[in-house]
Design an enzyme around this catalytic site. Structure first.
Site, PDB file in Angstrom:
ATOM      1  N   ALA A 181       0.828  -1.216   0.000  1.00  0.00           N
ATOM      2  CA  ALA A 181       0.000   0.000   0.000  1.00  0.00           C
ATOM      3  C   ALA A 181       0.855   1.256   0.000  1.00  0.00           C
ATOM      4  O   ALA A 181       1.994   1.253   0.458  1.00  0.00           O
ATOM      5  CB  ALA A 181      -0.922  -0.005   1.210  1.00  0.00           C
ATOM      6  N   HIS A 182       0.274   2.295  -0.511  1.00  0.00           N
ATOM      7  CA  HIS A 182       0.862   3.635  -0.575  1.00  0.00           C
ATOM      8  C   HIS A 182       1.916   3.786  -1.666  1.00  0.00           C
ATOM      9  O   HIS A 182       2.589   4.807  -1.724  1.00  0.00           O
ATOM     10  CB  HIS A 182       1.399   4.104   0.781  1.00  0.00           C
ATOM     11  CG  HIS A 182       0.362   4.080   1.854  1.00  0.00           C
ATOM     12  ND1 HIS A 182      -0.757   4.890   1.826  1.00  0.00           N
ATOM     13  CD2 HIS A 182       0.254   3.324   2.959  1.00  0.00           C
ATOM     14  CE1 HIS A 182      -1.499   4.630   2.868  1.00  0.00           C
ATOM     15  NE2 HIS A 182      -0.918   3.689   3.579  1.00  0.00           N
ATOM     16  N   SER A 183       2.058   2.786  -2.521  1.00  0.00           N
ATOM     17  CA  SER A 183       2.842   3.008  -3.734  1.00  0.00           C
ATOM     18  C   SER A 183       1.838   3.468  -4.788  1.00  0.00           C
ATOM     19  O   SER A 183       0.675   3.046  -4.776  1.00  0.00           O
ATOM     20  CB  SER A 183       3.567   1.734  -4.179  1.00  0.00           C
ATOM     21  OG  SER A 183       2.684   0.845  -4.839  1.00  0.00           O
TER      22      SER A 183
END
Length: 106
Positions: free
Chosen positions: A81-83
């Site tokens: 997550a958060h890429s």
């Protein structure tokens, strides 16, 4: 914008609609980048977007991407997550899930 323009032409549309989680924020960056690069033909509509945060709030009662994806029974990997790519793919999965769900309930 070439790939977006090609899809717009292929589907005989006049503009593309940006889909995202809080996409008004992203659209501002897209418009600023197009202006900075002096690109005159931005294929995206200037203000219309599909917001998965709002849509998932209606469909699942969740507006946070991770919680909405999980509520939609879509796999979520916290380590990925958060890429940009991962979040964009999960946002696309969420949007398709909501649209397909809408077809079943209407």
């Amino acid at each position: 914008f070439d790939a977006v323009r090609a899809a717009v032409d292929q589907h005989q549309c006049t503009r593309a609609i940006l889909v995202g989680h809080n996409p008004a924020f992203d659209l501002g960056f897209v418009k600023a980048a197009a202006s900075r690069c002096e690109i005159k033909k931005n294929p995206f509509h200037q203000f219309s977007t599909f917001d998965t945060a709002a849509l998932s709030g209606v469909a699942y009662g969740q507006t946070v991407l991770q919680r909405a994806v999980q509520a939609a029974d879509i796999d979520w990997d916290p380590s990925a997550a958060h890429s940009a790519v991962y979040d964009a793919e999960k946002t696309a999965d969420l949007f398709c899930n909501i649209v397909n769900r809408w077809d079943r309930v209407t």
